[in-house]
Design a protein around this motif. Sequence first.
Motif, PDB file in Angstrom:
ATOM      1  N   UNK A 139       0.817  -1.218   0.000  1.00 46.54           N
ATOM      2  CA  UNK A 139       0.000   0.000   0.000  1.00 46.54           C
ATOM      3  C   UNK A 139       0.850   1.267   0.000  1.00 46.54           C
ATOM      4  N   UNK A 140       1.784   1.348   0.924  1.00 43.50           N
ATOM      5  CA  UNK A 140       2.558   2.577   1.107  1.00 43.50           C
ATOM      6  C   UNK A 140       3.220   3.073  -0.184  1.00 43.50           C
ATOM      7  N   UNK A 141       3.826   2.198  -0.999  1.00 42.56           N
ATOM      8  CA  UNK A 141       4.505   2.707  -2.197  1.00 42.56           C
ATOM      9  C   UNK A 141       3.586   3.413  -3.203  1.00 42.56           C
ATOM     10  N   UNK A 142       2.270   3.137  -3.163  1.00 36.41           N
ATOM     11  CA  UNK A 142       1.384   3.752  -4.162  1.00 36.41           C
ATOM     12  C   UNK A 142       0.592   4.939  -3.600  1.00 36.41           C
ATOM     13  N   UNK A 143       0.772   5.250  -2.318  1.00 37.12           N
ATOM     14  CA  UNK A 143       0.056   6.371  -1.723  1.00 37.12           C
ATOM     15  C   UNK A 143       0.750   7.695  -2.060  1.00 37.12           C
ATOM     16  N   UNK A 144      -0.056   8.725  -2.249  1.00 36.45           N
ATOM     17  CA  UNK A 144       0.479  10.063  -2.510  1.00 36.45           C
ATOM     18  C   UNK A 144      -0.260  11.065  -1.635  1.00 36.45           C
ATOM     19  N   UNK A 145       0.363  11.525  -0.548  1.00 35.68           N
ATOM     20  CA  UNK A 145      -0.286  12.571   0.258  1.00 35.68           C
ATOM     21  C   UNK A 145      -0.237  13.897  -0.493  1.00 35.68           C
ATOM     22  N   UNK A 146      -1.361  14.592  -0.538  1.00 35.60           N
ATOM     23  CA  UNK A 146      -1.444  15.855  -1.290  1.00 35.60           C
ATOM     24  C   UNK A 146      -1.870  16.971  -0.340  1.00 35.60           C
TER      25      UNK A 146
END
Length: 697
Positions: A139-146
């Motif tokens: 999960x973590x590698x594809x998350x993008x906090x904006x």
Amino acid sequence: MTQIHIKEDGSRYLNRDLSWIEFNLRVLHEAQDPTTPLLEKAKFLSIVSSNLDEFMSVRVAGIQDQIRAGYAKKDFTGYTPAGLYKRLVSRISKMVQAQYRTYRDIMRQLTKEHIQFLKYEDLNATQRKSMECYYHDIIFPVLTPMAVDQSRPFPLVHNQFVYLAVVLKRDGDSPEEEPYFAVVQIPSNLSRFVPLPQHSNSKKQSFILIEELIKHHIQTLFSGYIPLAVHEFRVTRNADLAIDEEGAEDLLEEIEKELRKRRWGAPVRLEVQKGFHPYALELLQDEFEIKDSVFEIDGPLDLTFLRHFTGAVKGSSKLRYPQDEPPYPQEFEESEDFFEMLKERDVLMYHPYECFDALTDFIVQASEDPHVMAIKMTLYRVSGNSPLIQALADAAESGKQVTVVVELKARFDEERNIAWARKLEKAGCHVVYGLVGLKTHAKILLIVRQEGPDLKRYVHVGTGNYNDITARLYTDIGLFTTHPSIGEDASELFNLITGYSAVHDWQSLTLAPGNMHNKLASLIERESEHARSGRPARIIAKMNSLSNQEMIDDLYTASQDGVNIDLIIRGVCCLRPGVEGLSDRINVRSIVDRFLEHSRIYYFENGGQPEVWISSADWMTRNLTRRIELMCPVYDQAARNMVIQILRLSLADNVKAKQLIPNGKYERIVNDLPSCRSQFAALDISTWKKPEIPTSI
């Protein structure tokens, strides 16, 4: 004839959109019905959500456009856009509340069956370790906090995706300081739910929602900040396409361009998790300019994931409907040669009670037959891996003249149809995108075969899409015929779509937007004349929706003339039945059950000489005026008897059928007749495939 006058306040008619709400409530009732298997309840709940998503993004979006444009005229049912919108929001809010009450009840019942969704704090040590690895590795590698601040504007929030709204502060910030804000998209390319490891001897099947994992690990995305609140939200946008067909040099490219614009459609609805942080809510409402279409959800957003979840649960056959394999049509099992069989008689197929593979096999045989000269077909919605597409491509590559009318504007299937169009063109098929301003919704297949010195036409006409997946889920009728006039009309229909053919004097087929409306009006008027003359007069019409005002008025007139009318309408119905002096003789019923009722059948008693038609068209204005639709008579006596028996089953249903009452609500049909559940009865093919049954209802 005495005219019945009702005050011009819309009381003669039910509103289309409010009627749709009633339909989706009937779907919800299937999720609440104690006789529905538990996993099937979850599936119905998923359908309620997907139905509502489309309704909001198309119908409600259109009403909002009218309000913004200052349009205040009442429709024929007596509603202004503003008045209708206010009532719809109220009804939808109540429906969503009932939907999530049902969701919580289903979850409680699943827990008793050892199937459960867990919160992160409920995981045992083994499960936590497994989920830690899953989060960090997958999960973590594809998350993008904006982040959203002065230097970083609000990011594009995609239509109907689930996001997290994150409210943050820094160590040392005073309570009065404005918090920080960011959004995180829940990855749409990962499963919404994750199976949890269990002991080998455990009967439990446990799952966790992916947003639960992300929430628990939210600190990994915002080091140096303290999360104050993390809640889910979801935006629904206007998804209707505005296509300039007249000005488009390439229709396919124009639709692709509009599909990209769909991402930026005006926001229509904002869904937020219960307890949503007020600061975050104010930001979202300002950004999306939504004030009154905000729905607070007490549960996971977007329950459409339940459809995939029910397939992931192992075993538990008692929690599902029995998985029956539909038999191959017996007529085609008697002879391996489709052409020889159809020379003898017409063949009627009724899906999903008979296997759709016969249609694909017919095209495969045609592609391999050296005497077949041409194959022509319309495609509106096909499956993601359609065997029909491959069969048509093989036919073209083997030297047949293959013409395929692909409807690029089939809503929400545009991208898939574009891909199929390109594949067919690459294989050598002639691909046509239909006529400007009209959707090609007719379902027809024409095979032209050289037989001695003559050409013979083999035709298949259907009430539903040429889609092998939905053919297992929808009830539809398909008719194979070699009737000469139907074949000639089929040729003319394709010439009309693909070329510059003049208006044809149709022998058998009836087309919209050409002569269908007038033909239906004349058939209804003929029943009125029979009734006035004391001859048998009856109309039975089975369809998905009835909303065209003129058709409704024609039925009202026929009722007043003494015609008995039974309408079997799954979804929207704007006709108000059972009104004294207006619609005394009209009964309306709806069947919502395991399969989606989709077939369109029209029966006219005709003074004791019944006529039966099958069609792709509902009695809606869009079908009669803005789509290429088809209505085909069933000439063959045995096939006609089968269609009549199908109607009989629908009219006998007193288990799943509900009756529309004059106030627009639906009630269960209760009578002393033997119990009949039409869809389950139809699974026994002998109940409807009886060529010798009487020809009148």
